[in-house]
Design an enzyme around this catalytic site. Sequence first.
Site, PDB file in Angstrom:
ATOM      1  CG  ASP A 133      29.251  18.994 105.677  1.00 40.15           C
ATOM      2  OD1 ASP A 133      29.232  17.974 104.961  1.00 40.15           O
ATOM      3  OD2 ASP A 133      29.818  20.041 105.342  1.00 40.15           O
ATOM      4  CD  GLU A 134      28.112  23.851 105.800  1.00 40.59           C
ATOM      5  OE1 GLU A 134      28.264  24.937 106.364  1.00 40.59           O
ATOM      6  OE2 GLU A 134      28.767  23.513 104.785  1.00 40.59           O
ATOM      7  CG  ASP A 165      31.970  19.857  98.876  1.00 40.64           C
ATOM      8  OD1 ASP A 165      30.915  20.463  98.589  1.00 40.64           O
ATOM      9  OD2 ASP A 165      32.447  19.836 100.016  1.00 40.64           O
ATOM     10  CD1 TRP A 211      37.333  23.664 105.738  1.00 40.68           C
ATOM     11  CD2 TRP A 211      36.533  22.282 104.188  1.00 40.68           C
ATOM     12  NE1 TRP A 211      36.667  22.649 106.385  1.00 40.68           N
ATOM     13  CE2 TRP A 211      36.161  21.792 105.458  1.00 40.68           C
ATOM     14  CE3 TRP A 211      36.140  21.568 103.049  1.00 40.68           C
ATOM     15  CZ2 TRP A 211      35.422  20.615 105.619  1.00 40.68           C
ATOM     16  CZ3 TRP A 211      35.402  20.412 103.213  1.00 40.68           C
ATOM     17  CH2 TRP A 211      35.050  19.946 104.489  1.00 40.68           C
ATOM     18  CB  THR A 212      41.172  24.268  98.702  1.00 39.74           C
ATOM     19  OG1 THR A 212      40.222  23.404  98.075  1.00 39.74           O
ATOM     20  CG2 THR A 212      42.142  23.443  99.520  1.00 39.74           C
ATOM     21  CD  GLU A 213      35.452  26.969 100.603  1.00 31.11           C
ATOM     22  OE1 GLU A 213      36.518  26.569 101.132  1.00 31.11           O
ATOM     23  OE2 GLU A 213      34.330  26.608 100.998  1.00 31.11           O
ATOM     24  CG  PHE A 231      45.235  24.281 109.678  1.00 33.11           C
ATOM     25  CD1 PHE A 231      44.803  24.675 110.935  1.00 33.11           C
ATOM     26  CD2 PHE A 231      46.285  23.375 109.604  1.00 33.11           C
ATOM     27  CE1 PHE A 231      45.380  24.174 112.100  1.00 33.11           C
ATOM     28  CE2 PHE A 231      46.884  22.870 110.756  1.00 33.11           C
ATOM     29  CZ  PHE A 231      46.426  23.269 111.996  1.00 33.11           C
ATOM     30  CG  HIS A 255      28.454  20.173 101.098  1.00 29.17           C
ATOM     31  ND1 HIS A 255      29.127  21.287 100.659  1.00 29.17           N
ATOM     32  CD2 HIS A 255      28.097  20.425 102.380  1.00 29.17           C
ATOM     33  CE1 HIS A 255      29.181  22.173 101.658  1.00 29.17           C
ATOM     34  NE2 HIS A 255      28.562  21.678 102.695  1.00 29.17           N
TER      35      HIS A 255
END
Length: 771
Positions: free
Chosen positions: A336-337, A192, A478-480, A429, A269
């Site tokens: 995506d996006e 990403d 997702w781990t932001e 989640f 991304h």
Amino acid sequence: MRSGLLTGFLLWTFFLNAQPPVHIIPQPVRLQLQDGAFLLDKNVQVQASAAGREVSGIISYFTGAVKQVSGYALPVKAAAVGKSIHFSIGSTEGVGEEGYVLSVTPTRIAIRASKPAGLFYAVQSLLQTLPAVRTNQVIRIPCMEISDYPRFKWRGMMLDVSRHFFSPELVKQFIDLLAAYKMNRFHWHLADGAGWRIEIKKYPKLTGLAAWRVDDWGKAWDWSQVRFNADRNKATYGGYYTQEQIKEIVAYAAARQITVVPEIEMPGHSEAAMAAYPEYSCLPHKHTFNEPGDFYGRDVHPNYCAGNDSAFVFLQNILEEVMALFPSRYIHVGGDEVDKTSWKQCERCQRRMKTEGLKNEEELQSYFIHRMEKFLVAHNRKLIGWDEILEGGLAPQATVMSWRGESGGIKAAQMNHDVVMSPTGPLYFDYYQGDPETEPLAFGGFNTLKRVYSYEPIPAELNSEQAKHVLGAQANLWTEQIASYEHVLYMILPRMPALAEVLWSTKQSRNWKDFNQRLQPHLVGFEQRGLHYSKGNFKVDIKPQVVDGRLLVKLETENEDGTIYYTTDGTDPGTGSLRYENPFEVKGAMTVKAALAINNSMIRGRPAQQAFTLNKATGRPLQYATPYSKYYPANGPSTLVDGIRGTTDAGKQWHAFNGSDMVATVDLGQAATAGSITLGCLQSYGQWIFFPQWVKFEVSADGKQFTELATVSNTVPVADKAPQTKDFTTRFDPRSFRYVRITAKNLGQCPKGHPGEGQAAWLFCDEIVVE
Ligand SMILES: [Zn+2]
């Protein structure tokens, strides 16, 4: 007896340490408990009536797990004698390829399946009847007959290792947890914008440069902080998986019946890849890796150039190495996006659109995905992507992962394409699972355990033929904000087991109360094994209720099994505190603290807490001249007189007015004597919320003729960026009145220099206080 009869009675007997009930998650399709138990001791032998490396692998997985909790190394024999556990592959009617039949009698446990997968799932059911950690007590496995099989074939969890990196060892632990709940797809988000995590031998700069960045470990990851660093000697954050490590993880997962689905994001991304190989982006830049802040927004364009054939070759070479590592039929290409800006500015992309007869950049994206699909299909693989791959036309055999709600999935299924459901609500989640005030920082949103458990993957819009295209569902992590593995666990437990039941068990057997009861021993097991999990589901919501001019407090929880205990004197509640039955009245200033007890034992953690105040306006009828925004309902129409003050959290306790003034009239019910009136307001520059320019206070005896008492001007600069609350108050010699009218003058438009300059400003009010 059907498993649905696992009622509170049985749970109660469990805690009395009598005949243990089973509490298998996901709930087996058919489970019949019988009298008696199989006592697991060191004399038990294991027999395999099926050959093959996979079966013996499953048996050693089983004996290893038994040894961990019992200390017994059960011998595996070709022909077992005495008390024994039998594994066999053979015909099993009606349970399909992943199903199994499990029979426990006092002297024999028999496990039968048509495929090794079924044996593995039987083992998981059996292991859930054992203690979670090492014990010297006698292990009793209740006698029972189970026949079981999954409802959906795609039971997935995604882990983002780009925003934050997790070591191979932690990835294996993650896989172990999925396996314990019969999940069978691990979607690995390997690339990403925030970092490239898979070794590609042909392109060493991907991991040499783009797997490392300078930022602060432990803090929420944020684009503005990302600075890729070419100097490996400096302290850098990141990491990647070598091809050897990946092979090991793929094999580890396969031994647990889990297919690893790799994701390589394209065409957007892709800042990480473009930072390392700018020649494949639209507008190649001079990239210097060591300059802070040079990575994002300024000169790295996030997209591969769709007009450059070399970019496709680059990606195809990457995918060739990916396919050599991952036997998964599905290869995830993201999709995506996609920010189309660089494509709009790129000559080559524009030329491609002309030569291919593409009307717009959406069709260019579709061209991109079609071309990649052709490549994957030629290699006997299937393309799966996020639902944006529908835009501009779906590639002929593509499978759609629907994340922006279910509409993309519905559309694709109606076009006879396969679909995996993973809508943000409730399957992201990284969203909150409990009151944000008591939870670690999350991405946003609110996906509680109950919402996850209540999810139905087959949308009502699909007919039965179209519904067959719904392969299943998955949750995405997702781990932001998630920098540690403990935090990963916290976000998936216990939501992942809830999703596992949604995907495995029959729709008819879904029962929230029963699930909660079965979940309790699992939570105990998590604690015994040191696995972090969220207790958000057990939090008590403290809600105000205005009824006939009285202010009541209502206590609620998602969990239907427990008893709520509360206090009003500031102490922490325990089982000796007041037991909640019905809403109770606020008769003076007080702080309510409330917590849940299950089986007479308080759920640990910080209790829910809410302060209430009482004044002459509390609970009185209130009318607005113009309605408040439906996006900020707070506690309903009485929010400004509900005795609760707001904080700088704009999402709670505040009524909002977009561009318009707030005019509220309160009827005190009868003439009352007071000496001050207050309106509470919020300013939060970043959220376009500003204090009113002024607040006018008027009173009246009849509700028709009003007398102005004062107009209080705002003194806080509009450019003050700190989120803050402020009371606008007028004090006066005590006088008698029945009606109060308050006008708060909206700033109107966001001020000069604000990102929303010229657009409607928000006005937020939380409370009217008359004293
Ligand atoms: Zn281009």
